[in-house]
Motif scaffolding. Structure first.
Motif, PDB file in Angstrom:
ATOM      1  N   ARG A   1      -4.013   1.849   8.645  1.00  0.00           N
ATOM      2  CA  ARG A   1      -4.286   0.920   7.550  1.00  0.00           C
ATOM      3  C   ARG A   1      -4.231  -0.528   8.039  1.00  0.00           C
ATOM      4  O   ARG A   1      -4.948  -1.388   7.540  1.00  0.00           O
ATOM      5  CB  ARG A   1      -3.283   1.127   6.415  1.00  0.00           C
ATOM      6  CG  ARG A   1      -3.517   0.275   5.185  1.00  0.00           C
ATOM      7  CD  ARG A   1      -4.848   0.541   4.480  1.00  0.00           C
ATOM      8  NE  ARG A   1      -4.973   1.895   4.031  1.00  0.00           N
ATOM      9  CZ  ARG A   1      -4.560   2.365   2.856  1.00  0.00           C
ATOM     10  NH1 ARG A   1      -3.974   1.560   1.994  1.00  0.00           N
ATOM     11  NH2 ARG A   1      -4.735   3.628   2.554  1.00  0.00           N
ATOM     12  N   ALA A   2      -3.401  -0.801   9.029  1.00  0.00           N
ATOM     13  CA  ALA A   2      -3.295  -2.163   9.568  1.00  0.00           C
ATOM     14  C   ALA A   2      -4.640  -2.651  10.092  1.00  0.00           C
ATOM     15  O   ALA A   2      -4.938  -3.852  10.011  1.00  0.00           O
ATOM     16  CB  ALA A   2      -2.239  -2.206  10.663  1.00  0.00           C
ATOM     17  N   GLN A   3      -5.455  -1.760  10.599  1.00  0.00           N
ATOM     18  CA  GLN A   3      -6.780  -2.153  11.085  1.00  0.00           C
ATOM     19  C   GLN A   3      -7.631  -2.730   9.959  1.00  0.00           C
ATOM     20  O   GLN A   3      -8.454  -3.609  10.186  1.00  0.00           O
ATOM     21  CB  GLN A   3      -7.475  -0.970  11.743  1.00  0.00           C
ATOM     22  CG  GLN A   3      -6.809  -0.526  13.018  1.00  0.00           C
ATOM     23  CD  GLN A   3      -7.457   0.699  13.623  1.00  0.00           C
ATOM     24  OE1 GLN A   3      -8.558   1.092  13.246  1.00  0.00           O
ATOM     25  NE2 GLN A   3      -6.773   1.324  14.573  1.00  0.00           N
ATOM     26  N   ASP A   4      -7.431  -2.233   8.737  1.00  0.00           N
ATOM     27  CA  ASP A   4      -8.178  -2.741   7.582  1.00  0.00           C
ATOM     28  C   ASP A   4      -7.823  -4.187   7.278  1.00  0.00           C
ATOM     29  O   ASP A   4      -8.620  -4.906   6.682  1.00  0.00           O
ATOM     30  CB  ASP A   4      -7.898  -1.896   6.336  1.00  0.00           C
ATOM     31  CG  ASP A   4      -8.371  -0.464   6.460  1.00  0.00           C
ATOM     32  OD1 ASP A   4      -9.258  -0.189   7.308  1.00  0.00           O
ATOM     33  OD2 ASP A   4      -7.863   0.388   5.720  1.00  0.00           O
TER      34      ASP A   4
ATOM     35  N   ARG B   1       6.482   0.095   1.514  1.00  0.00           N
ATOM     36  CA  ARG B   1       6.855   1.418   0.997  1.00  0.00           C
ATOM     37  C   ARG B   1       7.353   2.366   2.075  1.00  0.00           C
ATOM     38  O   ARG B   1       8.355   3.027   1.852  1.00  0.00           O
ATOM     39  CB  ARG B   1       5.709   2.011   0.179  1.00  0.00           C
ATOM     40  CG  ARG B   1       5.528   1.220  -1.104  1.00  0.00           C
ATOM     41  CD  ARG B   1       4.580   1.849  -2.056  1.00  0.00           C
ATOM     42  NE  ARG B   1       4.446   0.983  -3.228  1.00  0.00           N
ATOM     43  CZ  ARG B   1       3.451   1.022  -4.042  1.00  0.00           C
ATOM     44  NH1 ARG B   1       2.483   1.894  -3.859  1.00  0.00           N
ATOM     45  NH2 ARG B   1       3.401   0.217  -5.069  1.00  0.00           N
ATOM     46  N   PRO B   2       6.711   2.417   3.239  1.00  0.00           N
ATOM     47  CA  PRO B   2       7.372   3.212   4.288  1.00  0.00           C
ATOM     48  C   PRO B   2       8.305   2.363   5.151  1.00  0.00           C
ATOM     49  O   PRO B   2       8.913   2.872   6.080  1.00  0.00           O
ATOM     50  CB  PRO B   2       6.203   3.741   5.121  1.00  0.00           C
ATOM     51  CG  PRO B   2       5.148   2.697   4.999  1.00  0.00           C
ATOM     52  CD  PRO B   2       5.313   2.128   3.591  1.00  0.00           C
ATOM     53  N   ASN B   3       8.403   1.036   4.869  1.00  0.00           N
ATOM     54  CA  ASN B   3       9.214   0.100   5.655  1.00  0.00           C
ATOM     55  C   ASN B   3       8.825   0.136   7.134  1.00  0.00           C
ATOM     56  O   ASN B   3       9.671   0.336   8.009  1.00  0.00           O
ATOM     57  CB  ASN B   3      10.712   0.373   5.477  1.00  0.00           C
ATOM     58  CG  ASN B   3      11.547  -0.780   6.004  1.00  0.00           C
ATOM     59  OD1 ASN B   3      11.097  -1.926   6.048  1.00  0.00           O
ATOM     60  ND2 ASN B   3      12.767  -0.489   6.424  1.00  0.00           N
ATOM     61  N   VAL B   4       7.518  -0.082   7.377  1.00  0.00           N
ATOM     62  CA  VAL B   4       6.987  -0.017   8.740  1.00  0.00           C
ATOM     63  C   VAL B   4       6.273  -1.319   9.081  1.00  0.00           C
ATOM     64  O   VAL B   4       5.292  -1.678   8.437  1.00  0.00           O
ATOM     65  CB  VAL B   4       5.999   1.166   8.886  1.00  0.00           C
ATOM     66  CG1 VAL B   4       5.310   1.142  10.246  1.00  0.00           C
ATOM     67  CG2 VAL B   4       6.707   2.485   8.677  1.00  0.00           C
ATOM     68  N   PRO B   5       6.757  -2.050  10.094  1.00  0.00           N
ATOM     69  CA  PRO B   5       6.036  -3.228  10.582  1.00  0.00           C
ATOM     70  C   PRO B   5       5.023  -2.810  11.649  1.00  0.00           C
ATOM     71  O   PRO B   5       5.296  -1.926  12.461  1.00  0.00           O
ATOM     72  CB  PRO B   5       7.140  -4.087  11.191  1.00  0.00           C
ATOM     73  CG  PRO B   5       8.175  -3.102  11.634  1.00  0.00           C
ATOM     74  CD  PRO B   5       8.080  -1.925  10.693  1.00  0.00           C
ATOM     75  N   VAL B   6       3.853  -3.450  11.611  1.00  0.00           N
ATOM     76  CA  VAL B   6       2.805  -3.170  12.598  1.00  0.00           C
ATOM     77  C   VAL B   6       2.324  -4.507  13.147  1.00  0.00           C
ATOM     78  O   VAL B   6       1.902  -5.379  12.383  1.00  0.00           O
ATOM     79  CB  VAL B   6       1.618  -2.413  11.970  1.00  0.00           C
ATOM     80  CG1 VAL B   6       0.516  -2.179  13.002  1.00  0.00           C
ATOM     81  CG2 VAL B   6       2.071  -1.090  11.359  1.00  0.00           C
TER      82      VAL B   6
ATOM     83  N   ASP C   1       0.830  -1.199   0.000  1.00  0.00           N
ATOM     84  CA  ASP C   1       0.000   0.000   0.000  1.00  0.00           C
ATOM     85  C   ASP C   1       0.868   1.253   0.000  1.00  0.00           C
ATOM     86  O   ASP C   1       1.899   1.300   0.672  1.00  0.00           O
ATOM     87  CB  ASP C   1      -0.888   0.045   1.250  1.00  0.00           C
ATOM     88  CG  ASP C   1      -1.828  -1.131   1.359  1.00  0.00           C
ATOM     89  OD1 ASP C   1      -1.431  -2.241   0.989  1.00  0.00           O
ATOM     90  OD2 ASP C   1      -2.952  -0.935   1.829  1.00  0.00           O
ATOM     91  N   ALA C   2       0.406   2.261  -0.708  1.00  0.00           N
ATOM     92  CA  ALA C   2       1.102   3.554  -0.715  1.00  0.00           C
ATOM     93  C   ALA C   2       0.626   4.359   0.490  1.00  0.00           C
ATOM     94  O   ALA C   2      -0.293   5.172   0.394  1.00  0.00           O
ATOM     95  CB  ALA C   2       0.829   4.293  -2.022  1.00  0.00           C
ATOM     96  N   VAL C   3       1.238   4.094   1.630  1.00  0.00           N
ATOM     97  CA  VAL C   3       0.893   4.807   2.863  1.00  0.00           C
ATOM     98  C   VAL C   3       2.156   5.407   3.463  1.00  0.00           C
ATOM     99  O   VAL C   3       3.264   4.939   3.194  1.00  0.00           O
ATOM    100  CB  VAL C   3       0.222   3.877   3.909  1.00  0.00           C
ATOM    101  CG1 VAL C   3      -1.098   3.350   3.402  1.00  0.00           C
ATOM    102  CG2 VAL C   3       1.133   2.739   4.308  1.00  0.00           C
ATOM    103  N   THR C   4       1.962   6.411   4.270  1.00  0.00           N
ATOM    104  CA  THR C   4       3.081   6.985   5.005  1.00  0.00           C
ATOM    105  C   THR C   4       3.286   6.159   6.278  1.00  0.00           C
ATOM    106  O   THR C   4       2.414   5.371   6.663  1.00  0.00           O
ATOM    107  CB  THR C   4       2.806   8.443   5.389  1.00  0.00           C
ATOM    108  OG1 THR C   4       1.700   8.475   6.309  1.00  0.00           O
ATOM    109  CG2 THR C   4       2.487   9.295   4.157  1.00  0.00           C
ATOM    110  N   ALA C   5       4.392   6.393   6.923  1.00  0.00           N
ATOM    111  CA  ALA C   5       4.668   5.682   8.177  1.00  0.00           C
ATOM    112  C   ALA C   5       3.578   5.961   9.205  1.00  0.00           C
ATOM    113  O   ALA C   5       3.160   5.065   9.939  1.00  0.00           O
ATOM    114  CB  ALA C   5       6.038   6.084   8.715  1.00  0.00           C
ATOM    115  N   SER C   6       3.091   7.187   9.253  1.00  0.00           N
ATOM    116  CA  SER C   6       2.056   7.528  10.231  1.00  0.00           C
ATOM    117  C   SER C   6       0.702   6.915   9.876  1.00  0.00           C
ATOM    118  O   SER C   6      -0.120   6.683  10.751  1.00  0.00           O
ATOM    119  CB  SER C   6       1.924   9.045  10.384  1.00  0.00           C
ATOM    120  OG  SER C   6       1.563   9.630   9.158  1.00  0.00           O
TER     121      SER C   6
END
Length: 130
Positions: free
Chosen positions: A64-67, A96-101, A54-59
């Motif tokens: 988006r993880a909730q989706d 894309r933001p290299n963020v694990p949730v 997904d094209a999302v920012t880190a914030s």
């Protein structure tokens, strides 16, 4: 980020790794098919990871993880059935933001698969499933 081989090898731990794990499972009157990007056992924990482009920012990644939480819970249910034990941790890794949730899986998914299926069917009927 999730390099099970390098992390475990550095500590001399035994590791089981499965990539692109295809599954087909039946729960109530629904057949669920999917592919878990990565699951592994490390340090005694069973972990699943699903990569997202997904094209999302880190914030935005946490929102988006909730989706995707329901999707990851279904994946955990499939892995739990194959592995014979509960999944300890689940992660969505937004590339894309290299963020694990981390996604909360409590309680054990096999305690109420029917509710997960009902949630899944409702999400699909409303078009809220990714």
């Amino acid at each position: 980020m999730f390099s099970a081989e390098s992390a475990g090898a550095a500590r001399g731990e035994s590791i089981a790794v499965e990539r692109e794990f295809d599954f087909l499972m039946s729960v109530e009157d629904l057949v669920v098919r999917g592919q878990v990007d990565l699951w592994f056992v490390e340090g005694g924990e069973l972990v699943i990871v699903d990569y997202k482009t997904d094209a999302v920012t880190a914030s935005e990644a946490h929102q988006r993880a909730q989706d995707y939480a329901l999707q990851l819970r279904l994946y955990a249910m499939a892995v739990e059935r194959v592995a014979g034990r509960r999944v300890d941790r689940a992660w969505l890794h937004f590339l894309r933001p290299n963020v694990p949730v981390e996604v909360d899986l409590a309680p054990s998914l096999l305690e109420s698969p029917e509710q997960i299926v009902r949630d899944f069917q409702e999400a699909q009927s409303k078009g809220n499933f990714r």
